[in-house]
Design a protein around this motif. Structure first.
Motif, PDB file in Angstrom:
ATOM      1  N   LYS A  23      -7.192  -0.377 -10.132  1.00  0.00           N
ATOM      2  CA  LYS A  23      -8.412   0.483  -9.477  1.00  0.00           C
ATOM      3  C   LYS A  23      -9.644  -0.241  -9.468  1.00  0.00           C
TER       4      LYS A  23
ATOM      5  N   MET B  25      -1.574   4.399  -8.748  1.00  0.00           N
ATOM      6  CA  MET B  25      -2.676   3.568  -8.976  1.00  0.00           C
ATOM      7  C   MET B  25      -2.865   3.454 -10.600  1.00  0.00           C
TER       8      MET B  25
ATOM      9  N   SER C 264      -5.055  -0.353  -1.643  1.00  0.00           N
ATOM     10  CA  SER C 264      -4.317  -0.019  -2.748  1.00  0.00           C
ATOM     11  C   SER C 264      -3.034  -0.009  -2.458  1.00  0.00           C
TER      12      SER C 264
ATOM     13  N   VAL D 227      -9.009  -2.915  -6.512  1.00  0.00           N
ATOM     14  CA  VAL D 227      -9.080  -2.382  -5.248  1.00  0.00           C
ATOM     15  C   VAL D 227     -10.499  -1.994  -4.706  1.00  0.00           C
TER      16      VAL D 227
END
Ligand SMILES: [Zn+2]
Length: 172
Positions: free
Chosen positions: A67, A62, A97, A70
């Protein structure tokens, strides 16, 4: 002599094992252990979801842009501690994600597509690729509220969010 060599190898193995253990499951891995990611998140219950989601020891792969995207798509306030979120919230964040990362890689090379760039909105308009990232002060594409941004964490990464689409959980 033999025992010295054996000892060296075993030290390396222990170190390698330790490093592997310290990384969370790979978001693009198959099979993918979502339950393990949720457990690692919950082990950091006091920390904000935005920091936990980007910690490679929780889940690997990620980045900071995804971040914010999502958390918008999951409808989660970035600063809510993990412990205040439900299992369903965490599972949804992990699923999104994976979807977003998979949609943004080129085939088997698993590198981000330079031609397409990062895209989470599914809009074909090149100016509308992202929901919130780098859109501070501009209207939310979904509700029109002003997108907020704040520097967080030790390296002061920017987090972007919509205060209306991503409300903090209501306390019972
Ligand atoms: Zn909104």
């Amino acid at each position: 002599m033999r025992s010295a060599v054996a000892e060296l190898l075993s030290t390396r193995e222990v170190e390698r094992h330790r490093q592997l253990q310290s990384l969370g499951p790979d978001l693009l891995g198959e099979p993918f252990d979502r339950g393990e990611v949720v457990r690692r998140m919950q082990a950091r219950g006091g920390d904000p979801i935005a920091e936990v989601l980007i910690d490679q020891r929780v889940v690997a792969g990620m980045g900071n842009v995804f971040k914010s995207e999502v958390l918008f798509l999951a409808g989660l306030d970035p600063f809510t501690p993990v412990a205040a979120l439900t299992d369903a919230d965490l599972e949804r964040a992990v699923d999104i994600s994976r979807e977003q990362l998979a949609a943004n890689v080129m085939g088997r090379s698993q590198t981000l597509s330079p031609a397409l760039g990062r895209r989470t909105t599914r809009s074909l308009d090149p100016n509308e690729k992202l929901w919130v990232y780098s859109r501070g002060g501009r209207p939310c594409r979904r509700c029109g509220a002003v997108i907020q941004s704040r520097k967080t964490g030790p390296d002061a990464r920017l987090t972007y969010w919509c205060p209306t689409c991503q409300p903090p959980p209501v306390r019972a």
